[in-house]
Enzyme design. Sequence first.
Site, PDB file in Angstrom:
ATOM      1  N   CYS A   1       0.805  -1.234   0.000  1.00 16.09           N
ATOM      2  CA  CYS A   1       0.000   0.000   0.000  1.00 16.09           C
ATOM      3  C   CYS A   1       0.830   1.272   0.000  1.00 16.09           C
ATOM      4  CB  CYS A   1      -0.925  -0.001   1.209  1.00 16.09           C
ATOM      5  SG  CYS A   1      -2.144  -1.314   1.135  1.00 16.09           S
TER       6      CYS A   1
HETATM    7  N1  LIG Z   1      -2.564  -5.981   1.675  1.00 14.11           N
HETATM    8  C1  LIG Z   1      -3.040  -4.934   2.275  1.00 14.11           C
HETATM    9  O1  LIG Z   1      -2.682  -4.633   3.386  1.00 14.11           O
HETATM   10  C2  LIG Z   1      -4.073  -4.047   1.614  1.00 14.11           C
HETATM   11  C3  LIG Z   1      -4.790  -3.145   2.406  1.00 14.11           C
HETATM   12  C4  LIG Z   1      -5.752  -2.351   1.821  1.00 14.11           C
HETATM   13  C5  LIG Z   1      -5.960  -2.409   0.450  1.00 14.11           C
HETATM   14  N2  LIG Z   1      -5.231  -3.273  -0.314  1.00 14.11           N
HETATM   15  C6  LIG Z   1      -5.512  -3.319  -1.748  1.00 14.11           C
HETATM   16  O2  LIG Z   1      -6.326  -4.450  -2.010  1.00 14.11           O
HETATM   17  C7  LIG Z   1      -6.001  -5.002  -3.293  1.00 14.11           C
HETATM   18  C8  LIG Z   1      -5.617  -6.463  -3.138  1.00 14.11           C
HETATM   19  O3  LIG Z   1      -4.455  -6.542  -2.338  1.00 14.11           O
HETATM   20  P1  LIG Z   1      -3.991  -7.870  -1.609  1.00 14.11           P
HETATM   21  O4  LIG Z   1      -2.954  -7.465  -0.637  1.00 14.11           O
HETATM   22  O5  LIG Z   1      -5.168  -8.649  -1.120  1.00 14.11           O
HETATM   23  O6  LIG Z   1      -3.322  -8.642  -2.852  1.00 14.11           O
HETATM   24  P2  LIG Z   1      -2.843 -10.176  -2.877  1.00 14.11           P
HETATM   25  O7  LIG Z   1      -1.780 -10.241  -3.891  1.00 14.11           O
HETATM   26  O8  LIG Z   1      -2.609 -10.682  -1.496  1.00 14.11           O
HETATM   27  O9  LIG Z   1      -4.134 -10.945  -3.433  1.00 14.11           O
HETATM   28  C9  LIG Z   1      -4.649 -10.728  -4.690  1.00 14.11           C
HETATM   29  C10 LIG Z   1      -5.191 -12.045  -5.221  1.00 14.11           C
HETATM   30  O10 LIG Z   1      -5.821 -11.790  -6.464  1.00 14.11           O
HETATM   31  C11 LIG Z   1      -5.594 -12.886  -7.331  1.00 14.11           C
HETATM   32  N3  LIG Z   1      -5.846 -12.437  -8.688  1.00 14.11           N
HETATM   33  C12 LIG Z   1      -5.078 -11.664  -9.489  1.00 14.11           C
HETATM   34  N4  LIG Z   1      -5.705 -11.424 -10.649  1.00 14.11           N
HETATM   35  C13 LIG Z   1      -6.891 -12.079 -10.598  1.00 14.11           C
HETATM   36  C14 LIG Z   1      -7.985 -12.215 -11.496  1.00 14.11           C
HETATM   37  N5  LIG Z   1      -7.988 -11.613 -12.679  1.00 14.11           N
HETATM   38  N6  LIG Z   1      -9.023 -12.965 -11.119  1.00 14.11           N
HETATM   39  C15 LIG Z   1      -9.042 -13.589  -9.909  1.00 14.11           C
HETATM   40  N7  LIG Z   1      -8.033 -13.487  -9.017  1.00 14.11           N
HETATM   41  C16 LIG Z   1      -6.979 -12.733  -9.343  1.00 14.11           C
HETATM   42  C17 LIG Z   1      -4.163 -13.285  -7.022  1.00 14.11           C
HETATM   43  O11 LIG Z   1      -3.896 -14.612  -7.413  1.00 14.11           O
HETATM   44  C18 LIG Z   1      -4.136 -13.109  -5.492  1.00 14.11           C
HETATM   45  O12 LIG Z   1      -4.494 -14.299  -4.815  1.00 14.11           O
HETATM   46  C19 LIG Z   1      -4.891  -4.120  -3.858  1.00 14.11           C
HETATM   47  O13 LIG Z   1      -5.465  -3.119  -4.653  1.00 14.11           O
HETATM   48  C20 LIG Z   1      -4.288  -3.495  -2.614  1.00 14.11           C
HETATM   49  O14 LIG Z   1      -3.694  -2.249  -2.882  1.00 14.11           O
HETATM   50  C21 LIG Z   1      -4.304  -4.112   0.247  1.00 14.11           C
END
Ligand SMILES: NC(=O)c1ccc[n+]([C@@H]2O[C@H](COP(=O)([O-])OP(=O)(O)OC[C@H]3O[C@@H](n4cnc5c(N)ncnc54)[C@H](O)[C@@H]3O)[C@@H](O)[C@H]2O)c1
Length: 437
Positions: A277
């Site tokens: 983030c």
């Molecule tokens: N990690 C954090 O602390 C956090 C906090 C707030 C917001 N976010 C935001 O949330 C979003 C997700 O982050 P995250 O940390 O969960 O990511 P992550 O990488 O942990 O998980 C994302 C998942 O999406 C899957 N994926 C990718 N493309 C796909 C598709 N086309 N169809 C289905 N699945 C798909 C991946 O295989 C993965 O399992 C990002 O935009 C991030 O900025 C993250």
Amino acid sequence: MSNSTHLDRLLDRIAARTARVGIIGLGYVGLPLAVEFARQGFDVTGFDVDPSKASMINAGKSYIPDVPEADLAAAVRAGKLTATADMTRLAGMDAIDICVPTPLRKTKDPDLSYVVKAVEAVAATLVAGQLVILESTTYPGTTDEVVQPMLEAKGLKADSGFFLAFSPERVDPGNAQFHTKNIPKIVGGVGKASTRAACALYATSVDHVVPVSSTRVAEMVKLLENTFRAVNIGLVNEIALMCHKMDINVWEVIDAAKTKPFGFMAFYPGPGLGGHCIPIDPFYLSWKARQSGFEARFIELAGQVNGAMPEYVVERITDALNSVKKPVNGSRIHLFGVAYKRDVNDMRESPALDIMELLAKRGAAISYTDPYVPTLSHGGHTCQSLDFDKALAADFDCAVVATDHAVFDYAAISRLPLVVDTRNALKDIASSGIFRL
Ligand SMILES: NC(=O)c1ccc[n+]([C@@H]2O[C@H](COP(=O)([O-])OP(=O)(O)OC[C@H]3O[C@@H](n4cnc5c(N)ncnc54)[C@H](O)[C@@H]3O)[C@@H](O)[C@H]2O)c1
């Protein structure tokens, strides 16, 4: 079916918990959300392009530290949670939450390819009356400029034929106090009906829902929050560099400053930004601002200061080695903690990786201990975490506390001859062998 009937039907199904909820992207954000909706009685289907994640979930196994395996397994056993890589099953969902990654390209431009792929899958099976919510952090305008046209290309109109909203995820991995349920949820729809539908869905699972007037406001809220952190961390990192020059303990300064009950919020210096983030999201905003002819100066400056911190840590390691007449070249340097923050296994953008690379370039031999990260690839080779007690006994030239995991025995680390502490983990211990940030 008329538009208001679509909405009424969806609201009824949400209220009765008969709405089927789909979560696309089962990572740090999507999996906790899926488990929370399942706990509230919904039938939840998780969708992920990574079939191994779907298999683990269906076997009741959690791979996200914040999701207790017992909760996940209970939801799977009760038939409330299932996962799949088969995107055609999206057609059977009443509500779909998109939680896929939003990284930066090498050029620091937004990489929306994951969002686009996920939205393509939703568009391919879009059914009248479905609610689609984007949760991935992104620049203002993504939902109405990118997602909405892709979905409307199928012939249904947003806010009447289907419902579309943005709701930023604010989860803080590793935070024991705040989690999906008790972190207030911002919701902005492309119209009133969409906002209403999305608020109704989250109200079932989140204690406090905060509606805002548009998707753009909701998108901007998240970027303001993360930019606020990035800029304040940049400021305190710069203060740390200043304090070092003036021989003042920056940690003592912050502890004293935070006794002020108003107008001050404590941020702490560190070896650099990490995670998915804070190092990334502000650049989504500066990119979008640039499209409107606006230079986001604070963001760029904070990026420069924060980005230079690993280099500064290496400087402190050099100072430490210098104090015992040793060069970096040929020294054995051991890092305690490599994850980007305490008590998590997340290595994304971890500054420890930069520190290791910079030290390796200078000829140091690097090793590490991190119970959350058993193996690590850096500089083209893979290494393994060394057992904590073995690391203590190994007679390294210099130890570095790069991540202050709670499980480490800091009294034992402080007894090592030379330690660079980037996290103030050895706060109350005075020793000429401890070099602080
Ligand atoms: N990690 C954090 O602390 C956090 C906090 C707030 C917001 N976010 C935001 O949330 C979003 C997700 O982050 P995250 O940390 O969960 O990511 P992550 O990488 O942990 O998980 C994302 C998942 O999406 C899957 N994926 C990718 N493309 C796909 C598709 N086309 N169809 C289905 N699945 C798909 C991946 O295989 C993965 O399992 C990002 O935009 C991030 O900025 C993250």
